[in-house]
Scaffold this motif. Structure first.
Motif, PDB file in Angstrom:
ATOM      1  N   LEU A 194       0.826  -1.205   0.000  1.00  0.00           N
ATOM      2  CA  LEU A 194       0.000   0.000   0.000  1.00  0.00           C
ATOM      3  C   LEU A 194       0.862   1.258   0.000  1.00  0.00           C
ATOM      4  O   LEU A 194       0.550   2.241  -0.689  1.00  0.00           O
ATOM      5  CB  LEU A 194      -0.948  -0.009   1.191  1.00  0.00           C
ATOM      6  N   ASP A 195       1.938   1.246   0.752  1.00  0.00           N
ATOM      7  CA  ASP A 195       2.845   2.393   0.764  1.00  0.00           C
ATOM      8  C   ASP A 195       3.450   2.622  -0.623  1.00  0.00           C
ATOM      9  O   ASP A 195       3.559   3.760  -1.102  1.00  0.00           O
ATOM     10  CB  ASP A 195       3.971   2.183   1.781  1.00  0.00           C
ATOM     11  N   MET A 196       3.848   1.528  -1.256  1.00  0.00           N
ATOM     12  CA  MET A 196       4.433   1.631  -2.589  1.00  0.00           C
ATOM     13  C   MET A 196       3.398   2.139  -3.595  1.00  0.00           C
ATOM     14  O   MET A 196       3.691   2.999  -4.430  1.00  0.00           O
ATOM     15  CB  MET A 196       4.955   0.256  -3.031  1.00  0.00           C
ATOM     16  N   ALA A 197       2.163   1.619  -3.479  1.00  0.00           N
ATOM     17  CA  ALA A 197       1.099   2.046  -4.386  1.00  0.00           C
ATOM     18  C   ALA A 197       0.813   3.540  -4.226  1.00  0.00           C
ATOM     19  O   ALA A 197       0.620   4.263  -5.218  1.00  0.00           O
ATOM     20  CB  ALA A 197      -0.165   1.228  -4.132  1.00  0.00           C
ATOM     21  N   ALA A 198       0.777   4.014  -2.993  1.00  0.00           N
ATOM     22  CA  ALA A 198       0.508   5.434  -2.754  1.00  0.00           C
ATOM     23  C   ALA A 198       1.604   6.309  -3.355  1.00  0.00           C
ATOM     24  O   ALA A 198       1.328   7.354  -3.974  1.00  0.00           O
ATOM     25  CB  ALA A 198       0.371   5.699  -1.257  1.00  0.00           C
ATOM     26  N   ALA A 199       2.849   5.894  -3.179  1.00  0.00           N
ATOM     27  CA  ALA A 199       3.968   6.685  -3.698  1.00  0.00           C
ATOM     28  C   ALA A 199       3.955   6.736  -5.226  1.00  0.00           C
ATOM     29  O   ALA A 199       4.092   7.813  -5.831  1.00  0.00           O
ATOM     30  CB  ALA A 199       5.287   6.101  -3.201  1.00  0.00           C
ATOM     31  N   LEU A 200       3.779   5.578  -5.862  1.00  0.00           N
ATOM     32  CA  LEU A 200       3.765   5.552  -7.326  1.00  0.00           C
ATOM     33  C   LEU A 200       2.530   6.239  -7.886  1.00  0.00           C
ATOM     34  O   LEU A 200       2.597   6.908  -8.928  1.00  0.00           O
ATOM     35  CB  LEU A 200       3.837   4.101  -7.819  1.00  0.00           C
ATOM     36  N   GLN A 201       1.396   6.096  -7.183  1.00  0.00           N
ATOM     37  CA  GLN A 201       0.184   6.763  -7.652  1.00  0.00           C
ATOM     38  C   GLN A 201       0.334   8.279  -7.577  1.00  0.00           C
ATOM     39  O   GLN A 201      -0.160   9.010  -8.436  1.00  0.00           O
ATOM     40  CB  GLN A 201      -1.027   6.303  -6.818  1.00  0.00           C
ATOM     41  N   GLY A 202       1.043   8.758  -6.556  1.00  0.00           N
ATOM     42  CA  GLY A 202       1.309  10.185  -6.460  1.00  0.00           C
ATOM     43  C   GLY A 202       2.082  10.685  -7.669  1.00  0.00           C
ATOM     44  O   GLY A 202       1.786  11.757  -8.217  1.00  0.00           O
ATOM     45  N   ILE A 203       3.081   9.901  -8.103  1.00  0.00           N
ATOM     46  CA  ILE A 203       3.853  10.250  -9.294  1.00  0.00           C
ATOM     47  C   ILE A 203       2.955  10.276 -10.522  1.00  0.00           C
ATOM     48  O   ILE A 203       3.035  11.184 -11.362  1.00  0.00           O
ATOM     49  CB  ILE A 203       5.019   9.257  -9.482  1.00  0.00           C
ATOM     50  N   CYS A 204       2.071   9.275 -10.622  1.00  0.00           N
ATOM     51  CA  CYS A 204       1.158   9.205 -11.773  1.00  0.00           C
ATOM     52  C   CYS A 204       0.246  10.429 -11.833  1.00  0.00           C
ATOM     53  O   CYS A 204       0.101  11.069 -12.879  1.00  0.00           O
ATOM     54  CB  CYS A 204       0.312   7.941 -11.698  1.00  0.00           C
ATOM     55  N   HIS A 205      -0.385  10.756 -10.688  1.00  0.00           N
ATOM     56  CA  HIS A 205      -1.341  11.863 -10.672  1.00  0.00           C
ATOM     57  C   HIS A 205      -0.669  13.199 -10.996  1.00  0.00           C
ATOM     58  O   HIS A 205      -1.288  14.089 -11.584  1.00  0.00           O
ATOM     59  CB  HIS A 205      -2.024  11.951  -9.305  1.00  0.00           C
ATOM     60  N   ALA A 206       0.577  13.343 -10.601  1.00  0.00           N
ATOM     61  CA  ALA A 206       1.274  14.605 -10.823  1.00  0.00           C
ATOM     62  C   ALA A 206       1.906  14.699 -12.207  1.00  0.00           C
ATOM     63  O   ALA A 206       2.389  15.763 -12.600  1.00  0.00           O
ATOM     64  CB  ALA A 206       2.359  14.784  -9.752  1.00  0.00           C
ATOM     65  N   GLY A 207       1.886  13.597 -12.945  1.00  0.00           N
ATOM     66  CA  GLY A 207       2.592  13.556 -14.222  1.00  0.00           C
ATOM     67  C   GLY A 207       1.745  13.968 -15.415  1.00  0.00           C
ATOM     68  O   GLY A 207       0.514  13.901 -15.395  1.00  0.00           O
ATOM     69  N   GLU A 208       2.436  14.368 -16.466  1.00  0.00           N
ATOM     70  CA  GLU A 208       1.776  14.776 -17.704  1.00  0.00           C
ATOM     71  C   GLU A 208       1.166  13.581 -18.435  1.00  0.00           C
ATOM     72  O   GLU A 208       0.152  13.716 -19.116  1.00  0.00           O
ATOM     73  CB  GLU A 208       2.800  15.488 -18.603  1.00  0.00           C
ATOM     74  N   GLU A 209       1.791  12.420 -18.297  1.00  0.00           N
ATOM     75  CA  GLU A 209       1.311  11.238 -19.005  1.00  0.00           C
ATOM     76  C   GLU A 209      -0.138  10.924 -18.656  1.00  0.00           C
ATOM     77  O   GLU A 209      -0.966  10.663 -19.531  1.00  0.00           O
ATOM     78  CB  GLU A 209       2.210  10.034 -18.679  1.00  0.00           C
ATOM     79  N   SER A 210      -0.452  10.957 -17.371  1.00  0.00           N
ATOM     80  CA  SER A 210      -1.815  10.658 -16.935  1.00  0.00           C
ATOM     81  C   SER A 210      -2.792  11.730 -17.409  1.00  0.00           C
ATOM     82  O   SER A 210      -3.909  11.428 -17.851  1.00  0.00           O
ATOM     83  CB  SER A 210      -1.863  10.540 -15.408  1.00  0.00           C
ATOM     84  N   ARG A 211      -2.380  12.999 -17.345  1.00  0.00           N
ATOM     85  CA  ARG A 211      -3.274  14.083 -17.764  1.00  0.00           C
ATOM     86  C   ARG A 211      -3.663  13.914 -19.228  1.00  0.00           C
ATOM     87  O   ARG A 211      -4.834  14.040 -19.601  1.00  0.00           O
ATOM     88  CB  ARG A 211      -2.601  15.438 -17.555  1.00  0.00           C
ATOM     89  N   LEU A 212      -2.679  13.599 -20.076  1.00  0.00           N
ATOM     90  CA  LEU A 212      -2.950  13.435 -21.502  1.00  0.00           C
ATOM     91  C   LEU A 212      -3.813  12.200 -21.770  1.00  0.00           C
ATOM     92  O   LEU A 212      -4.693  12.220 -22.632  1.00  0.00           O
ATOM     93  CB  LEU A 212      -1.629  13.330 -22.270  1.00  0.00           C
ATOM     94  N   ALA A 213      -3.544  11.115 -21.026  1.00  0.00           N
ATOM     95  CA  ALA A 213      -4.309   9.880 -21.226  1.00  0.00           C
ATOM     96  C   ALA A 213      -5.768  10.076 -20.839  1.00  0.00           C
ATOM     97  O   ALA A 213      -6.685   9.609 -21.526  1.00  0.00           O
ATOM     98  CB  ALA A 213      -3.686   8.744 -20.416  1.00  0.00           C
ATOM     99  N   ILE A 214      -6.001  10.778 -19.735  1.00  0.00           N
ATOM    100  CA  ILE A 214      -7.376  11.024 -19.288  1.00  0.00           C
ATOM    101  C   ILE A 214      -8.088  11.932 -20.284  1.00  0.00           C
ATOM    102  O   ILE A 214      -9.264  11.716 -20.630  1.00  0.00           O
ATOM    103  CB  ILE A 214      -7.381  11.626 -17.873  1.00  0.00           C
ATOM    104  N   ALA A 215      -7.392  12.957 -20.779  1.00  0.00           N
ATOM    105  CA  ALA A 215      -7.989  13.855 -21.766  1.00  0.00           C
ATOM    106  C   ALA A 215      -8.371  13.119 -23.025  1.00  0.00           C
ATOM    107  O   ALA A 215      -9.457  13.351 -23.597  1.00  0.00           O
ATOM    108  CB  ALA A 215      -7.013  14.996 -22.082  1.00  0.00           C
ATOM    109  N   ALA A 216      -7.514  12.181 -23.454  1.00  0.00           N
ATOM    110  CA  ALA A 216      -7.825  11.404 -24.655  1.00  0.00           C
ATOM    111  C   ALA A 216      -9.022  10.488 -24.427  1.00  0.00           C
ATOM    112  O   ALA A 216      -9.848  10.289 -25.307  1.00  0.00           O
ATOM    113  CB  ALA A 216      -6.599  10.594 -25.071  1.00  0.00           C
ATOM    114  N   THR A 217      -9.121   9.925 -23.215  1.00  0.00           N
ATOM    115  CA  THR A 217     -10.227   9.030 -22.899  1.00  0.00           C
ATOM    116  C   THR A 217     -11.557   9.793 -22.859  1.00  0.00           C
ATOM    117  O   THR A 217     -12.601   9.262 -23.282  1.00  0.00           O
ATOM    118  CB  THR A 217      -9.994   8.376 -21.525  1.00  0.00           C
ATOM    119  N   MET A 218     -11.524  11.026 -22.374  1.00  0.00           N
ATOM    120  CA  MET A 218     -12.745  11.806 -22.222  1.00  0.00           C
ATOM    121  C   MET A 218     -13.117  12.610 -23.467  1.00  0.00           C
ATOM    122  O   MET A 218     -14.145  13.271 -23.496  1.00  0.00           O
ATOM    123  CB  MET A 218     -12.596  12.752 -21.029  1.00  0.00           C
TER     124      MET A 218
END
Length: 267
Positions: A239-263
């Motif tokens: 869970l600690d590892m998931a929280a840390a990596l998820q924080g990186i994902c949420h703050a990153g440009e990759e996720s923002r672009l992927a969500i925008a493409a999905t929506m």
């Protein structure tokens, strides 16, 4: 294990198809024996190259000819030459400096690796298939951890990988008997994700690789990291590892672009 020998035949080929790389063991005269230096050394070097190449998103591993890999060179094993010769401590060091470099190089890869098992995968060849994240088998595939039949054990960590893939009960049966299983039985035992006609093996493996490669690459790398840790760490650590990596994902440009493409509204 290999029946034929040709010390000069071993080599590895690498082909690129966009973000997918195809690594082919190309020593058909030795049935792609991975203990031969002409196969072992370029195999490890290629895996290390893939580790450092951020443009590669998925790696497919297969064998040339009619075998995925027969594992060790049976003639060298019989004659106790090469890495199999000398006193016990010398053989021990030869394994460490030789074939054990393969699982270390495979473990260092952050990208998904798919084994396209196109024929016999015996001994260390079986181990190589289980070092991969996913396995697809052709109808002619035969998978065997056959070390015990030769009075040997897996020297490259194969039982560690086999147990993680098959579970302890199936792993014990396969390791204690050394028997070979075909593609259909391998799928039923969960050793491979699917079995397909031989002619469809590479197209199926490449289609799967391309499907994976189409996803955001850093999320895929992090997902592999999490899958590798599953079963090795306790829930709290996971869970600690998931929280840390998820924080990186949420703050990153990759996720923002992927969500925008999905929506994005369908046209």
């Amino acid at each position: 294990m290999s029946d034929d020998t040709d010390e000069s035949a071993g080599k590895v080929r690498l082909e690129r198809r966009g973000a997918v790389a195809i690594l082919t063991l190309d020593a058909p005269k030795t049935r792609n024996a991975v203990t031969d230096p002409p196969v072992l050394n370029p195999l490890v070097a290629t895996l290390e190259e893939m580790r450092d190449d951020r443009s590669v998103r998925v790696l497919v591993v297969t064998g040339a000819g009619k075998a995925f890999s027969a594992g060790g060179n049976i003639h060298d094993i019989r004659d106790r030459r090469g890495m199999f010769g000398g006193p016990a401590d010398q053989v021990r060091n030869a394994y460490r400096d030789g074939v054990q470099r393969i699982p270390r190089a495979m473990a260092a890869l952050e990208i998904p690796v798919i084994a396209a098992v196109n024929g016999p995968a015996y001994g260390a060849g079986c181990d190589l298939a289980f070092m991969c994240d996913l396995r697809i088998a052709g109808e002619s595939a035969r998978i065997s951890s056959n070390f015990v039949k030769l009075g040997l054990i897996s020297g490259d960590g194969g039982l560690w990988f086999l147990t993680r893939v098959a579970g302890p009960a199936v792993a014990a049966e396969l390791a204690f008997t050394g028997r070979a299983v075909g593609g259909v039985e391998a799928a039923a035992l969960g050793l491979v994700s699917r079995v397909v006609p031989d002619a469809e093996l590479m197209p199926t493996a490449l289609a799967l690789a391309e499907e994976i490669a189409a996803n955001p690459p850093e999320a895929v790398r992090m997902t592999k990291r999490m899958l590798q840790q599953a079963g090795r760490v306790d829930l709290s650590t996971m869970l600690d590892m998931a929280a840390a990596l998820q924080g990186i994902c949420h703050a990153g440009e990759e996720s923002r672009l992927a969500i925008a493409a999905t929506m994005k509204p369908a046209t």
